[in-house]
Design an enzyme around this catalytic site. Structure first.
Site, mmCIF file in Angstrom:
data_model
loop_
_atom_site.group_PDB
_atom_site.id
_atom_site.type_symbol
_atom_site.label_atom_id
_atom_site.label_comp_id
_atom_site.label_asym_id
_atom_site.label_seq_id
_atom_site.Cartn_x
_atom_site.Cartn_y
_atom_site.Cartn_z
ATOM 1 N N HIS A 1 -1.374 35.599 -41.678
ATOM 2 C CA HIS A 1 -1.542 35.993 -43.099
ATOM 3 C C HIS A 1 -0.812 37.311 -43.315
ATOM 4 O O HIS A 1 -1.414 38.299 -43.764
ATOM 5 C CB HIS A 1 -3.033 36.164 -43.458
ATOM 6 N N HIS B 1 -4.709 20.533 -46.631
ATOM 7 C CA HIS B 1 -4.704 21.904 -47.182
ATOM 8 C C HIS B 1 -3.251 22.357 -47.290
ATOM 9 O O HIS B 1 -2.471 22.156 -46.360
ATOM 10 C CB HIS B 1 -5.500 22.794 -46.223
ATOM 11 N N GLU C 1 -1.859 25.460 -47.626
ATOM 12 C CA GLU C 1 -1.317 26.747 -47.168
ATOM 13 C C GLU C 1 -0.136 26.477 -46.232
ATOM 14 O O GLU C 1 -0.154 25.511 -45.452
ATOM 15 C CB GLU C 1 -2.398 27.571 -46.451
ATOM 16 N N ASP D 1 0.910 27.382 -43.478
ATOM 17 C CA ASP D 1 0.770 27.202 -42.025
ATOM 18 C C ASP D 1 0.489 25.738 -41.677
ATOM 19 O O ASP D 1 0.630 25.338 -40.524
ATOM 20 C CB ASP D 1 -0.311 28.136 -41.430
ATOM 21 N N HIS E 1 -11.271 26.883 -46.951
ATOM 22 C CA HIS E 1 -11.481 28.140 -47.644
ATOM 23 C C HIS E 1 -10.612 28.306 -48.900
ATOM 24 O O HIS E 1 -10.522 29.420 -49.432
ATOM 25 C CB HIS E 1 -11.230 29.291 -46.657
ATOM 26 N N ASP F 1 -9.040 23.978 -41.692
ATOM 27 C CA ASP F 1 -9.316 25.349 -41.232
ATOM 28 C C ASP F 1 -10.748 25.533 -40.714
ATOM 29 O O ASP F 1 -10.983 26.349 -39.819
ATOM 30 C CB ASP F 1 -9.071 26.346 -42.373
ATOM 31 N N TYR G 1 -12.816 34.432 -36.460
ATOM 32 C CA TYR G 1 -12.231 33.584 -37.503
ATOM 33 C C TYR G 1 -13.236 33.392 -38.642
ATOM 34 O O TYR G 1 -12.908 33.513 -39.824
ATOM 35 C CB TYR G 1 -11.882 32.249 -36.847
ATOM 36 N N HIS H 1 -6.535 24.738 -36.381
ATOM 37 C CA HIS H 1 -6.141 25.845 -35.498
ATOM 38 C C HIS H 1 -7.040 25.826 -34.268
ATOM 39 O O HIS H 1 -8.254 25.636 -34.387
ATOM 40 C CB HIS H 1 -6.338 27.213 -36.174
HETATM 41 FE FE1 FEO Z 1 -5.829 28.127 -44.889
HETATM 42 FE FE2 FEO Z 1 -4.784 27.647 -41.719
HETATM 43 O O1 FEO Z 1 -4.565 27.885 -43.569
#
Ligand code: FEO
Length: 397
Positions: free
Chosen positions: A23, A79, A81, A83, A146, A165, A193, A226
């Site tokens: 991030h 999701h 994002e 990543d 999230h 996530d 996390y 992750h």
């Molecule tokens: Fe909310 Fe791993 O991105």
């Protein structure tokens, strides 16, 4: 390199052992991270999520060695994002018609990031996608876990929850299963996390866990986006999340400070002496905010039932490291924690008032008047700090 998860389910993601910040520079990743993408090869072939953009080329090259890309029937984007969606633009150049199953909010995010109008298929909780061989993917929306677009999906028969996530960790490890890695490292990364990413949404975490448990789904594996896959007693991390989401606190008090000429440091150490004398069972930790990792301090605050935060007055305000930390705490909205402020000053006592206001704004209950001192604290003042620490412990009961 693909890795077998179970039966016809494979991990096709990217392990980044080098990653040290995530991030931007908001989250330290001392143990790297992984971008988990999964390939299911039943009668229909499904790709669940992709990887961070810098690894897009490598991802597509590896994926194309495992499956002819045109044979991917469906893509699921849990999701948006970058990543997880970062390889989509390159992949969609190669298979532009492939449908992408995602939430309505996910379309907005993907279009916001990539400005493309791919073949989106909107799904909602309970929608099912048949993969053949008796298997279906069931979609479960997870808004604000999230991001507004976040979604889980569940593979029947193999009983896998792909949780994106949620339940993840920024933790690069081999092998990729919870029962095969260092448990202390794993849980240190899992709670870090949660504290730094999921904590603001704790009420929603509780609701989502209740919803999932009420479905009585068999869960043999939890595959987050992750870190490691939860294979041994996979619901252990769900139980942990339920605990962490419910005003989590251990018998710990953390003292955080910054200091210019060691005056506030001396106060911190004397206050800590008072804490230790008052409760010999209690964990007490001290952190100079300028010298320690901010996300590790946040994790320690998350574990604590109370904190003391100290800073001298500088230029009518507070020091940079403490201001940054308090700004992070404001966003994280930890629940049910107590606090007090302390610090020294040379000519105007501003810092403790500012600290108290910011702590209140961040949801902490202030339980003691602030303690401040002009110039370097002497023995008499340090003895007051010890007493202050003792009284603080009494206020916690
Ligand atoms: Fe909310 Fe791993 O991105």
């Amino acid at each position: 390199m693909k890795k077998k998860v179970t039966n016809n389910v494979y991990w096709v993601g990217k392990s980044d052992w080098e990653l040290r910040q995530f991030h931007g520079y908001e989250y330290s990743t001392g143990k790297g991270s992984t971008y988990n993408s999964y390939l299911i090869t039943e009668e229909k072939n499904v790709l669940i999520d992709t990887v961070f953009k810098p690894f897009s080329g490598q991802f597509i090259e590896n994926l194309s060695q495992e499956i002819e890309l045109s044979k991917i029937d469906y893509i699921v984007c849990n999701h948006a994002e970058p990543d997880h969606s970062g390889a989509l633009p390159d992949l969609m150049e190669l298979i532009p018609e492939t449908p992408i199953y995602c939430t309505k909010n996910c379309i907005k995010s993907l279009q916001g990031h990539y400005h493309k109008n791919w073949n989106f298929k909107i799904v909602q909780t309970g929608d099912r996608l048949s993969l053949g061989n008796g298997r279906e993917l069931v979609f479960i929306q997870a808004p604000m876990l999230h991001w507004p677009d976040s979604m889980f999906c569940y593979l029947t028969t193999d009983n896998i929850l792909f949780s994106n996530d949620a339940f993840g960790q920024h933790y690069c490890a081999e092998p990729l299963f919870n029962d095969m890695v260092d448990q202390h490292e794993l849980y240190a990364e899992a709670i870090k996390y949660y504290a730094n990413i999921l904590a603001p949404f704790s009420k929603l975490v509780t609701k989502k866990i209740e919803e999932i448990l009420s479905l009585n789904l068999l869960v043999d594996l939890i595959c987050p986006s992750h870190g490691i896959i939860w294979r041994d007693d996979p619901l252990q991390i769900v139980r942990k999340y339920a605990e962490w989401a419910d005003h989590y606190r251990q018998n710990q008090v953390t003292v955080i400070y910054d200091t210019m000429y060691n005056g506030t440091r001396s106060m911190a150490e004397s206050i800590a002496d008072g804490l230790i004398q008052a409760d010999k069972e209690m964990t007490v930790k001290l952190y100079n905010a300028a010298k320690n990792d901010k996300n590790d301090i946040i994790t320690e605050i998350f574990k604590s039932k109370a904190i003391l935060i100290g800073c001298p007055t500088v230029n009518n305000g507070i020091m940079f490291s403490i201001a940054g930390l308090l700004e992070m705490l404001k966003g994280l909205k930890f629940q049910g924690k107590k606090a007090a402020a302390f610090g020294c000053y040379g000519w105007h006592d501003s810092s403790t008032k500012i600290l108290g206001d910011l702590l209140k704004e961040s949801g902490f209950e202030i339980v003691s008047e602030p303690l401040s001192t002009i110039w370097e604290p002497d023995g008499k003042l340090l003895a007051r700090c010890v007493e202050y620490g003792k009284r603080f412990v009494a206020e916690l009961n």
